[in-house]
Design a protein around this motif. Structure first.
Motif, mmCIF file in Angstrom:
data_model
loop_
_atom_site.group_PDB
_atom_site.id
_atom_site.type_symbol
_atom_site.label_atom_id
_atom_site.label_comp_id
_atom_site.label_asym_id
_atom_site.label_seq_id
_atom_site.Cartn_x
_atom_site.Cartn_y
_atom_site.Cartn_z
ATOM 1 N N CYS A 20 0.809 -1.226 0.000
ATOM 2 C CA CYS A 20 0.000 0.000 0.000
ATOM 3 C C CYS A 20 0.841 1.275 0.000
ATOM 4 C CB CYS A 20 -0.964 0.005 1.183
ATOM 5 S SG CYS A 20 -0.199 0.261 2.803
ATOM 6 N N GLY A 21 2.059 1.209 0.498
ATOM 7 C CA GLY A 21 2.929 2.371 0.530
ATOM 8 C C GLY A 21 2.648 3.336 1.670
ATOM 9 N N TYR A 22 1.653 3.026 2.503
ATOM 10 C CA TYR A 22 1.273 3.936 3.581
ATOM 11 C C TYR A 22 1.412 3.312 4.963
ATOM 12 C CZ TYR A 22 -0.766 6.419 -0.330
ATOM 13 O OH TYR A 22 -0.940 7.046 -1.520
ATOM 14 N N GLY A 23 1.066 2.052 5.083
ATOM 15 C CA GLY A 23 1.047 1.396 6.384
ATOM 16 C C GLY A 23 2.431 1.244 6.987
ATOM 17 N N LYS A 24 2.452 1.155 8.328
ATOM 18 C CA LYS A 24 3.702 0.957 9.042
ATOM 19 C C LYS A 24 4.158 -0.483 8.813
ATOM 20 C CE LYS A 24 5.771 0.938 13.581
ATOM 21 N NZ LYS A 24 5.543 1.011 15.013
ATOM 22 N N PRO A 25 5.357 -0.680 8.279
ATOM 23 C CA PRO A 25 5.818 -2.039 8.008
ATOM 24 C C PRO A 25 6.179 -2.768 9.297
ATOM 25 C CG PRO A 25 7.517 -0.457 7.406
ATOM 26 C CD PRO A 25 6.315 0.326 7.840
ATOM 27 N N VAL A 26 5.447 -3.826 9.601
ATOM 28 C CA VAL A 26 5.691 -4.606 10.807
ATOM 29 C C VAL A 26 5.987 -6.076 10.489
ATOM 30 C CG1 VAL A 26 4.338 -3.109 12.312
ATOM 31 C CG2 VAL A 26 3.223 -5.012 11.160
ATOM 32 N N VAL A 27 5.844 -6.474 9.237
ATOM 33 C CA VAL A 27 6.080 -7.860 8.841
ATOM 34 C C VAL A 27 7.201 -7.904 7.813
ATOM 35 C CG1 VAL A 27 5.071 -9.939 7.823
ATOM 36 C CG2 VAL A 27 3.659 -8.431 9.241
ATOM 37 N N ASN A 28 8.270 -8.619 8.151
ATOM 38 C CA ASN A 28 9.384 -8.805 7.233
ATOM 39 C C ASN A 28 9.010 -9.926 6.277
ATOM 40 O OD1 ASN A 28 11.757 -9.582 5.959
ATOM 41 N ND2 ASN A 28 13.013 -9.148 7.736
ATOM 42 N N LEU A 29 8.977 -9.649 4.995
ATOM 43 C CA LEU A 29 8.576 -10.634 3.990
ATOM 44 C C LEU A 29 9.743 -11.462 3.460
ATOM 45 C CD1 LEU A 29 6.015 -8.420 2.079
ATOM 46 C CD2 LEU A 29 5.558 -10.139 3.838
ATOM 47 N N GLY A 30 10.911 -11.234 4.010
ATOM 48 C CA GLY A 30 12.072 -12.033 3.618
ATOM 49 C C GLY A 30 12.824 -11.464 2.436
ATOM 50 N N ARG A 31 14.068 -11.847 2.343
ATOM 51 C CA ARG A 31 14.930 -11.367 1.277
ATOM 52 C C ARG A 31 14.442 -11.878 -0.073
ATOM 53 N NH1 ARG A 31 21.113 -11.310 2.281
ATOM 54 N NH2 ARG A 31 20.269 -9.688 3.577
ATOM 55 N N ARG A 32 14.432 -10.996 -1.053
ATOM 56 C CA ARG A 32 13.996 -11.332 -2.420
ATOM 57 C C ARG A 32 15.113 -11.001 -3.394
ATOM 58 N NH1 ARG A 32 8.650 -13.454 -2.097
ATOM 59 N NH2 ARG A 32 8.070 -12.900 0.015
ATOM 60 N N VAL A 33 15.162 -11.749 -4.453
ATOM 61 C CA VAL A 33 16.119 -11.487 -5.527
ATOM 62 C C VAL A 33 15.323 -11.340 -6.815
ATOM 63 C CG1 VAL A 33 18.117 -12.341 -6.797
ATOM 64 C CG2 VAL A 33 17.914 -12.815 -4.351
ATOM 65 N N ASN A 34 15.500 -10.214 -7.476
ATOM 66 C CA ASN A 34 14.835 -9.949 -8.751
ATOM 67 C C ASN A 34 15.879 -9.536 -9.778
ATOM 68 O OD1 ASN A 34 12.678 -9.323 -6.591
ATOM 69 N ND2 ASN A 34 11.497 -9.392 -8.477
ATOM 70 N N VAL A 35 15.535 -9.690 -11.037
ATOM 71 C CA VAL A 35 16.378 -9.181 -12.116
ATOM 72 C C VAL A 35 15.834 -7.817 -12.508
ATOM 73 C CG1 VAL A 35 17.203 -9.539 -14.467
ATOM 74 C CG2 VAL A 35 16.918 -11.495 -12.918
ATOM 75 N N VAL A 36 16.676 -6.804 -12.372
ATOM 76 C CA VAL A 36 16.309 -5.438 -12.722
ATOM 77 C C VAL A 36 17.393 -4.898 -13.650
ATOM 78 C CG1 VAL A 36 15.874 -3.103 -11.859
ATOM 79 C CG2 VAL A 36 15.147 -5.089 -10.509
ATOM 80 N N ASP A 37 17.008 -4.474 -14.836
ATOM 81 C CA ASP A 37 17.956 -3.963 -15.836
ATOM 82 C C ASP A 37 19.109 -4.938 -16.067
ATOM 83 O OD1 ASP A 37 16.464 -1.632 -16.186
ATOM 84 O OD2 ASP A 37 17.487 -0.623 -14.528
ATOM 85 N N ALA A 38 18.783 -6.204 -16.267
ATOM 86 C CA ALA A 38 19.749 -7.267 -16.577
ATOM 87 C C ALA A 38 20.757 -7.515 -15.452
ATOM 88 C CB ALA A 38 20.465 -6.974 -17.894
#
Length: 116
Positions: A20-38
């Motif tokens: 949502c971009g507004y709520g206070k982050p209280v839950v860690n969703l874990g490390r993620r790896v994405n490909v961004v700009d190769a």
């Protein structure tokens, strides 16, 4: 999960809820790896509890419709955990780690046993 290149820096850095971009982050969703700009991009998204519950409820519906282990009245451990997180009402309490159900029965490996 939103793609990191589509988010503000506050959402990517975990200072705001990734959804949502507004709520206070209280839950860690874990490390993620994405490909961004190769290139590989490692990030650690966070979320507010309201959005986590909403996403868990959505995922629960999709999961139970496609899971080979879930049946109409008995669900796998993952489904029970998603349900407990996405539906935190007294009527929907489930201890997913033990297989407890609301009606006093325990489901173990696809079979039902009355609780003692």
């Amino acid at each position: 999960m939103p793609r990191p290149e589509e988010l503000s820096s506050q959402r990517v850095e975990g200072r705001r809820c990734v959804w949502c971009g507004y709520g206070k982050p209280v839950v860690n969703l874990g490390r993620r790896v994405n490909v961004v700009d190769a290139a590989l991009y490692v990030w650690n998204p966070q979320a507010c509890l309201e959005c986590v519950r909403e996403q868990a409820a959505k995922t629960y519906g999709a999961h139970t419709a496609t899971c080979a282990y879930c049946e109409p009245t008995l669900h796998c451990v993952e489904a029970r955990a998603l349900h407990a997180l996405g539906h935190p009402t007294p009527a929907a309490r489930v201890d997913a780690s033990r297989g407890w159900r609301d009606d006093g029965r325990i489901s173990l490996g696809g079979e039902e046993r009355p609780s003692r």
